[in-house]
Design an enzyme around this catalytic site. Structure first.
Site, mmCIF file in Angstrom:
data_model
loop_
_atom_site.group_PDB
_atom_site.id
_atom_site.type_symbol
_atom_site.label_atom_id
_atom_site.label_comp_id
_atom_site.label_asym_id
_atom_site.label_seq_id
_atom_site.Cartn_x
_atom_site.Cartn_y
_atom_site.Cartn_z
ATOM 1 N N SER A 408 0.773 -1.210 0.063
ATOM 2 C CA SER A 408 0.131 0.213 0.031
ATOM 3 C C SER A 408 1.129 1.626 -0.254
ATOM 4 O O SER A 408 0.434 2.345 0.030
ATOM 5 C CB SER A 408 -1.780 0.247 1.369
ATOM 6 O OG SER A 408 -0.245 -0.288 2.654
ATOM 7 N N HIS A 429 -2.502 -2.583 -5.805
ATOM 8 C CA HIS A 429 -3.118 -2.823 -4.307
ATOM 9 C C HIS A 429 -4.436 -2.407 -4.058
ATOM 10 O O HIS A 429 -5.444 -1.589 -5.128
ATOM 11 C CB HIS A 429 -2.742 -1.028 -4.214
ATOM 12 C CG HIS A 429 -3.252 -0.320 -3.364
ATOM 13 N ND1 HIS A 429 -3.422 0.834 -2.516
ATOM 14 C CD2 HIS A 429 -3.419 -1.543 -1.314
ATOM 15 C CE1 HIS A 429 -3.660 0.838 -1.303
ATOM 16 N NE2 HIS A 429 -3.517 0.165 -0.783
ATOM 17 N N GLU A 441 -5.991 -0.082 -6.894
ATOM 18 C CA GLU A 441 -5.026 1.143 -7.890
ATOM 19 C C GLU A 441 -3.862 0.299 -8.518
ATOM 20 O O GLU A 441 -2.923 -1.186 -7.864
ATOM 21 C CB GLU A 441 -4.460 1.623 -6.411
ATOM 22 C CG GLU A 441 -4.650 3.016 -5.487
ATOM 23 C CD GLU A 441 -3.820 3.269 -5.155
ATOM 24 O OE1 GLU A 441 -3.552 3.453 -3.970
ATOM 25 O OE2 GLU A 441 -3.919 5.141 -4.688
ATOM 26 N N ASN A 479 -3.903 6.778 -0.726
ATOM 27 C CA ASN A 479 -2.987 7.173 0.771
ATOM 28 C C ASN A 479 -2.039 7.657 0.817
ATOM 29 O O ASN A 479 -1.778 8.822 2.102
ATOM 30 C CB ASN A 479 -1.852 5.809 1.234
ATOM 31 C CG ASN A 479 -3.294 4.473 1.711
ATOM 32 O OD1 ASN A 479 -3.640 4.265 1.781
ATOM 33 N ND2 ASN A 479 -2.663 2.754 1.640
#
Ligand code: T1G
Length: 700
Positions: A408, A429, A441, A479
């Site tokens: 991540s 991800h 992702e 993130n």
């Protein structure tokens, strides 16, 4: 006469009007003109006794052409077209060979009869576009099916199996029998009384009044913050209180009320944003796709198991590797439990549970991964651990296998470089829970081959995810942006705002939960380890999540420990405010010389959301995301940003980038060193604002 989107021929006294507007028979201006011309030709042809409207494409029609909503000369409008159809003196039969949605279903409702293939779904999804059916759907559907079913279909926008809509269809037939059934129906109806939907009388009853008021109350809760759903209820209710023609006018009024809202613009933006994400212009269209017939998953924990389910759900065999048999058994048992829970809720049959479980095998040996076409590691988020896995995979996987990491935040370039085949390495991800969250992702390293990227994008659609291509940086897109949002929320607590108040304000803004409820659910230790892995990034700011660090070091890691920012009673997920948090905040604020003060709701929203938008601008400027709408897709599907705001970048475009710049500059100057470091407006944001442009207009 036919144009290239509408064809019509006469067969055995029946005029067959075929919709042929690729790819989905969107009812564009050309289609609307074509239907009226074809109808007039049929009505003026004495040899024609009946009319069938059908489709040459897989779908009957996806409804109004959403791309036309941005304006232009839209005459003839769809209601005008449908009035011609419904007012026809010759029977008109709709033959649904595939899905009919929005205006497409409204076209069928305006016909006098409808037949459909038995395995089909139809719907009125306009509410997902921030509007409501604007071509008679709210007035005709309740005249043809049960009021509560019509109301639910329109308020939820959910597609509905035709077998549940008996009142709508004269018959449900096989694909082979569809056209002949429709033609025969048209011929049989010729010369008889035309059952126009508009002539069906409706009246309000006390029971229906109760249904409408209950639905309004439920909708206000379930569609919190959305404008259109309640207008849908109003429009359908009008069908029971005023005559049809007035009802059409009321529907039109409510439709325009919705269409003019920022929410409608946001949701229509999002409709195209979600589809645009699949486009990777830098990859040649003829790039081949690798064949994925078997998948390996490294790690059978929560993430690995959830990822594995995505592939089993679509019939792909999966082998899960854990080094310990006990861990493997536990992982497979957790997957079974998830499937059994779905079965209990009626989402799966027991047979489907067994069928999917039969696709999942386990192993403790890397040697069993020699025949997989794709392997995804979901092991502990430490570079050394990931590298060891990829070195092992590099030795056992066959040439051409795609090696993917579910990391991540870590550097996929570095992971790729520890193998002999960096071109086959990519980041996939998934978001937790991996078998539920739609977002994927797709992280391209600088080595990743084009066919690996394209294969990953195609595969995301196969497993019913929305794949978004991102570049390598810390946290990629989602993130990386959530980090600044969390930082600022934590800082606000230091400045004297309770977590509970921040959560409430962000919840009211439209997110499913505030930053502190989310942090406790995910586990405060995740953020803690991320911060520990990048001390240099935050070293200059001693206030950076300092309360969260103290909580984690005291064992208060969140819901799983029964205490985090909030306290939790055993077995409960209900956050309980802990006033001692504010004592910690006061103590630390004094130590750090931070002034505590009253802070407005507006400042709280701005300080949580604008830095997030600013980080999105930097991501766009650095080419980590291909387009601003990709960032919107990531934020709506990965983090619950309200789709009625379209995503953070659409929201910024709606506010105006100059306003964002002005507020970022205010905080940059108002907060001393802290402001100078964290509130510098992104150069791209400033550039677009100065040119009075939008993120949407920016082409990377
Ligand atoms: N208008 C314009 N383009 C559309 C479209 C539409 N209605 N529907 C799909 N497309 C494009 C889409 O952007 C994509 O383009 C391609 O077609 C394939 O779509 C008066 C006002 C029908 C379930 O909301 O839900 O009617 O990316 O990938 O997966 O009351 O399309 O290839 O360039 O989604 O097979 C109401 C919207 C409109 C239905 C098929 N109708 N569409 O899914 O294909 S408002 C909707 C869908 C209305 C009236 C009101 C899905 C689908 P590109 P796709 P799919």
């Amino acid at each position: 006469m036919s144009n290239n989107v509408i064809k019509h021929t006469v067969q055995d006294g029946v005029c067959i009007i075929s919709l042929a507007s690729k790819p989905v028979n969107a009812l564009s201006k050309a289609v609307r003109v074509g239907v009226i011309e074809a109808m007039n030709a049929a009505l003026n042809d004495d040899s024609v006794v009946g009319i069938v409207i059908c489709s040459e494409l897989a779908l009957f029609s996806a409804g109004a052409d959403i791309s036309e909503f941005s304006g232009g000369d839209l005459s003839p409008m769809l209601p005008e077209v449908l009035a011609v159809v419904e007012g026809s003196t010759k029977p008109v039969v709709a033959a649904l060979n595939g899905g009919a949605f929005g205006g497409g279903l409204e076209l069928a409702l305006a016909c006098h009869y409808r037949v459909s293939v038995a395995k089909n779904k139809v719907g009125l999804p306009e509410v997902h576009l921030g509007i409501l059916p604007g071509a008679g759907g709210t007035q005709r559907l309740p005249r043809l099916v049960a009021p509560e079913l019509a109301l639910q279909m329109i308020v939820t926008g959910a597609p509905t199996k035709v077998e549940l809509l008996q009142g709508l269809f004269t018959s449900l037939v096989s694909p082979e029998a569809l056209l002949s059934t429709a033609v025969n129906l048209a011929k049989d109806a010729a010369g008889k009384n035309i059952p126009a939907t508009c002539n069906v009388a409706l009246e309000m009853t006390p029971q229906l009044e109760e249904m409408f008021s209950q639905t309004s109350a439920q909708t206000a809760k379930q569609a919190r913050g959305f404008f259109a759903p309640l207008k849908c209820v109003e429009a359908v209710k009008a069908a029971f209180t005023i005559p049809f023609d007035e009802g059409l006018k009321e529907e039109g009024r409510l439709f325009m009320q919705c269409m003019k809202t920022p929410q409608a613009r946001a949701q229509q933006h999002f409709f195209f944003a979600e589809r645009a994400a699949a486009s990777v212009p830098s990859i040649p269209k003829d790039t081949p796709v690798r064949d994925i017939k078997k998948v390996g998953i490294i790690g059978g924990g929560t993430m690995g198991g959830g990822i594995a389910m995505n592939f089993a759900n679509v019939g792909l065999p999966v082998v899960i590797l854990e080094l310990e048999q006990a861990a493997l058994d536990k992982g497979l048992a957790l997957i079974r439990k998830n499937y059994e829970n779905s079965a209990k809720k009626g989402k799966l049959t027991q047979e489907q549970v067994e069928q999917r479980m039969s696709l999942l095998t386990g192993t403790t040996s890397y040697d069993d991964l020699g025949d997989v076409d794709l392997v995804i590691e979901a092991v502990f988020e430490k570079m050394e651990v990931k590298k060891a896995v990829f070195e092992a995979l590099d030795k056992v996987c066959k040439p051409g296998a795609i090696l993917a990491s579910n990391t991540s935040t870590l550097d996929v370039d570095e992971i790729a470089e520890c193998t002999s085949r960096p071109q086959d390495v990519i980041g996939l991800h998934f978001f937790s829970p991996a078998n539920v969250m739609k977002l994927l992702e797709i992280v391209r390293s600088k080595h990743t081959a084009n066919d690996v990227i394209k294969t990953s994008m195609v595969l995301s659609k196969t497993i019913r995810k929305v794949g978004v291509l991102v570049g390598v940086c810390f946290g990629f897109v989602g993130n990386r942006m959530i980090e600044v949002y969390s930082r600022e929320a934590n800082r606000l607590v230091l400045e004297g705002v309770s977590p509970e108040r921040i959560d409430k304000i962000i919840y009211d803004f439209g997110l499913p939960m505030g930053p502190f409820t989310m942090g406790d659910m995910a586990g405060l230790d995740i953020g803690y380890f991320v911060r520990q892995s990048r001390i240099e990034f935050i070293a200059h700011d001693p206030s950076y999540c300092t309360i969260a660090d103290e909580l984690v070091e005291a064992g208060r890691v969140g819901l799983k420990a029964g205490k985090g920012v909030y306290l939790y009673e055993k077995g409960s997920r209900q956050p309980i405010f802990d006033p001692s948090i504010m004592d910690i905040a006061k103590r630390k604020a004094d130590e750090l010389g931070i002034e505590q003060r009253d802070i407005s709701d507006e400042e709280i929203v701005e300080r949580c959301i604008y830095p997030l938008i600013n980080e999105g601008a930097n991501i766009l400027m650095e080419g980590i995301a291909q387009r601003s709408s990709d960032i919107d897709v990531i934020y709506v599907y990965g983090y619950g940003f309200p789709v009625h705001k379209g995503g953070p970048m659409q929201y910024a475009d709606e506010i105006g980038l100059s306003k964002i710049v002005e507020r970022m500059k205010y905080y940059e100057s108002a907060f001393g060193d802290y402001g100078k470091h964290w509130f510098t407006p992104s150069p791209l944001l400033v550039e677009l604002a100065n040119k009075n442009e939008t993120f949407a207009s920016h082409k990377a």
